[in-house]
Design an enzyme around this catalytic site. Sequence first.
Site, short mmCIF file in Angstrom:
data_model
loop_
_atom_site.label_atom_id
_atom_site.label_comp_id
_atom_site.label_asym_id
_atom_site.label_seq_id
_atom_site.Cartn_x
_atom_site.Cartn_y
_atom_site.Cartn_z
N ARG A 129 15.39 5.96 53.27
CA ARG A 129 15.82 4.56 53.58
C ARG A 129 15.02 3.50 53.13
NH1 ARG A 129 16.46 2.82 58.38
NH2 ARG A 129 14.88 4.25 59.28
N LYS A 131 22.93 5.87 58.41
CA LYS A 131 22.18 5.25 59.31
C LYS A 131 22.88 3.66 59.44
CE LYS A 131 19.47 8.21 61.12
NZ LYS A 131 19.71 8.84 62.33
N HIS A 184 20.56 7.82 69.93
CA HIS A 184 19.68 8.66 68.67
C HIS A 184 18.96 9.72 69.45
CE1 HIS A 184 16.70 9.06 65.33
NE2 HIS A 184 17.69 9.33 64.86
N SER A 210 10.49 12.06 65.31
CA SER A 210 10.22 13.16 64.37
C SER A 210 8.89 13.95 64.81
CB SER A 210 10.04 12.57 62.93
OG SER A 210 9.56 13.63 61.90
N LYS A 226 13.02 17.97 68.72
CA LYS A 226 14.46 17.57 69.16
C LYS A 226 15.39 18.49 68.55
CE LYS A 226 16.39 14.06 67.00
NZ LYS A 226 16.97 12.85 66.73
N THR A 227 15.57 18.77 67.12
CA THR A 227 16.45 19.77 66.67
C THR A 227 16.14 21.28 67.20
OG1 THR A 227 16.69 18.38 64.71
CG2 THR A 227 17.26 20.43 64.56
N ASP A 232 21.93 14.62 66.24
CA ASP A 232 21.24 13.33 65.98
C ASP A 232 21.73 12.01 66.57
OD1 ASP A 232 19.08 12.01 64.59
OD2 ASP A 232 20.45 11.47 62.80
N ARG A 247 15.81 17.08 52.03
CA ARG A 247 16.98 17.29 53.10
C ARG A 247 18.20 18.01 52.71
NH1 ARG A 247 16.73 14.17 58.23
NH2 ARG A 247 15.11 12.69 57.79
#
Length: 530
Positions: free
Chosen positions: A57, A199, A218, A236, A240-241, A255, A319
């Site tokens: 981004r 986003k 988030h 990051s 989390k994932t 997410d 990604r």
Amino acid sequence: MSNKQPKGLDKLGLDNIGRVFYNTDYTELQAHEVNLGEVKLSTSGAAICDTGIFTGRSPRDKYFVDQEPSNKNIAWGDVNQPIKKEIYEELLEVTRKQLSGKNLYVVDAFAGSSAASRRKIRFISEIAWQAHFVKNMFIRPTEEELEDFEPDFVMYNACKTVNEKHEEHGLRSNVYAIFNVEDNIAIIGGTWYGGEMKKGIFSMMNYWLPLEGKMAMHCSANVGKDNDVCLFFGLSGTGKTTLSTDPHRALIGDDEHGWDDHGVFNFEGGCYAKVIDLDPESEPEIYGAIKKDALLENVVHDEYGYVDYSDNSKTENTRVSYPIEHIENHKENLMAGHPNNIIFLTADAFGVLPPVSKLNKEQAMYYFLSGYTAKVAGTELGITEPVAAFSACFGEAFLPLHPTEYAKLLGTKIDEHDVHVYLVNTGWTGGSYGVGKRMSIKDTRACIDGILNGSIKDAEFEKLDIFDLAIPKTLEGVADNTVLNPRNTWEDKEAYDKTLRKLAEMFQENFHRYDSSGSEFDYAEAGPKL
């Protein structure tokens, strides 16, 4: 090939539109992508695209139109930059001119699986793979739902154009992502990166929902067989994932989520995972999801489509996007009830925070506002110790409102639904980075399991000095319970005490940004005290 056309094409301000490919199915989209030379096919059947010079981004090129009444709600600053309405209107014409006279891809989709809170979004692009991306990432309406689909918000992606007058306009570069809240329009120019669309809509959901008394978050979320829901917040590298992907629990999403009067719901219909150094043994679910209909970004591959996931020569931010159906153990309707537990994940590279601690409501609001993790020392000459990172609400880049608005909502919902909140450190133990070691995944899993099965509530707790965090003295599944109090794991106790105070000072320094928030609650009272 479907000849179905979207309603309201005449309202888009586009001239001489060529063919319109509307909510095109995956097989036809892939044929377009390949025939137009936009993608290559990998050996797994996934498409591979390249997003050009932008492989992430461009947050410093994101703007909101400065106009009433939204300008009274938006927290202006580095994250939310204002742009004059006249400049926006000029760039809207530039955007529409780029998309006029072209064949277009139009995708109508939902942001939000809850019928009470979702928004109808229309995406317009001249690039087939960008249509593929948003088809993956957002919730795909049924044919019946498309019959009367009238968008609440329209996003024009004119990635092939740039703002040649950006210096005259006083903008940073020729890239722009501009949001007009009152007109329900967003325009993008100068960047091909797909995540800008994802986003961008997330930022708008973070604007709309809190004003309705609903949380936009988030975080990842999963649900157990007894319908117990858990939310996982974390920046990051905190896990989390990984930690929300559980063979015994269904994934709601990885997410972006909302929390309304009916419970927790996914904003998205897909996943967007990093694939740098992807390994089928350590992340089998993601690896298995990379098949037909998935879309890889900026990966390095050979002429036959074999992908080298270890190659970061294009970017570290390689990604893949894919429909959530590619994850076998997902919640079918992407919704569940109110959370039983909330977990804030941090990878504390200073090695002084406990593996798990229970937070009261005020502490939950404080650590939510802090959004802390610590990154390991970089490769830059002279950097020899961890670097603290704070991101309000674990997603500051996507918060149009002041962070305290989200914290107050969180506190209200914790009270309303009797939610238990925990801080879990997946970082270092026995010393800071370079001296100690990373917390074992087995011990971290034991902490998560103790939260999810409720056994942690039966533990006897002690308090961590300065931070006043409640630490369990014992927990089933932890190999050595002495690890639960981080001071026990340091050989040099004096160095531990010194580092703990140093981290406390960092928290306090970061929190000075809220000194004039005007809130009725003194958030700093719940933080560390020296």
